[in-house]
Design an enzyme around this catalytic site. Structure first.
Site, short mmCIF file in Angstrom:
data_model
loop_
_atom_site.label_atom_id
_atom_site.label_comp_id
_atom_site.label_asym_id
_atom_site.label_seq_id
_atom_site.Cartn_x
_atom_site.Cartn_y
_atom_site.Cartn_z
N CYS A 1 0.85 -1.19 0.00
CA CYS A 1 0.00 0.00 0.00
C CYS A 1 0.88 1.24 0.00
CB CYS A 1 -0.90 -0.01 1.24
SG CYS A 1 -1.98 1.41 1.39
N HIS B 1 -9.13 -3.45 -2.25
CA HIS B 1 -8.20 -2.66 -1.45
C HIS B 1 -8.65 -1.20 -1.38
CE1 HIS B 1 -3.90 -1.80 -0.14
NE2 HIS B 1 -4.30 -0.59 -0.52
N GLU B 2 -9.02 -0.63 -2.52
CA GLU B 2 -9.41 0.79 -2.54
C GLU B 2 -10.76 1.02 -1.86
OE1 GLU B 2 -7.02 2.73 -3.12
OE2 GLU B 2 -5.79 1.16 -4.01
N HIS C 1 -10.06 1.23 1.73
CA HIS C 1 -9.56 2.56 2.09
C HIS C 1 -10.72 3.53 2.33
CE1 HIS C 1 -5.24 2.77 2.05
NE2 HIS C 1 -5.16 2.17 0.87
#
Length: 161
Positions: free
Chosen positions: A89, A131-132, A135
């Site tokens: 990341c 993953h995003e 976030h």
């Protein structure tokens, strides 16, 4: 457009769920331009708005030469089939850990015109989408780790940052 600095682990913006984008204005257009410019570098796969200090639901990607973005993304489907592999990341720089993710993922959102957008993929694209979205929900990938890998990651984060 501007290349933006990346916020790193420890910054509270990374642990705070991002706000929905309710109005597409010049600020949002500038955000998308900055996300696209900042992710468009070798070794970068995705970038969420909070990673550049903006708590709005938007992210960009740069996967295999495909550069794009989505506003107000929601992870709507994942496969039961999993992929294992090292994940890193930009907000936890230079640290990579084995992280299990769905092999396939689908995200729905909108574009700058407010039109519906569907982004889906397998492998690296699926990993990026998951993953995003994490976030934007205020979650770093290291919080998905378990056991000895998590203990090592937390030790590395404490000693590195």
């Amino acid at each position: 457009m501007a290349f933006r600095d990346i916020r790193v682990v420890g910054d509270p913006v990374l642990r705070t769920p991002c706000d929905e984008i309710t109005v597409i204005d010049d600020r949002v257009r500038m955000l998308v331009a900055d996300l696209l410019e900042t992710v468009d570098y070798e070794g970068r796969a995705g970038l969420a708005a909070n990673q550049i200090g903006v708590s709005m639901r938007a992210f960009s990607w740069n996967i295999d030469g495909d550069l794009g973005y989505v506003l107000n993304p929601r992870l709507v489907a994942t496969s039961e089939d999993l992929q294992d592999g090292d994940e890193g990341c930009l907000s936890v720089p230079n640290l990579w850990y084995p992280t299990s993710r769905a092999q396939f993922a689908r995200v729905e959102g909108t574009d700058l015109d407010g039109a519906p957008v569907v982004v889906e993929g397998e492998g690296l694209m699926a990993r990026c989408l998951q993953h995003e979205c994490d976030h934007l929900d205020g979650r770093l990938f290291i919080s998905r780790l378990t056991g000895d890998v998590r203990r090592q990651a937390m030790k590395d984060v404490r000693t590195t940052f």
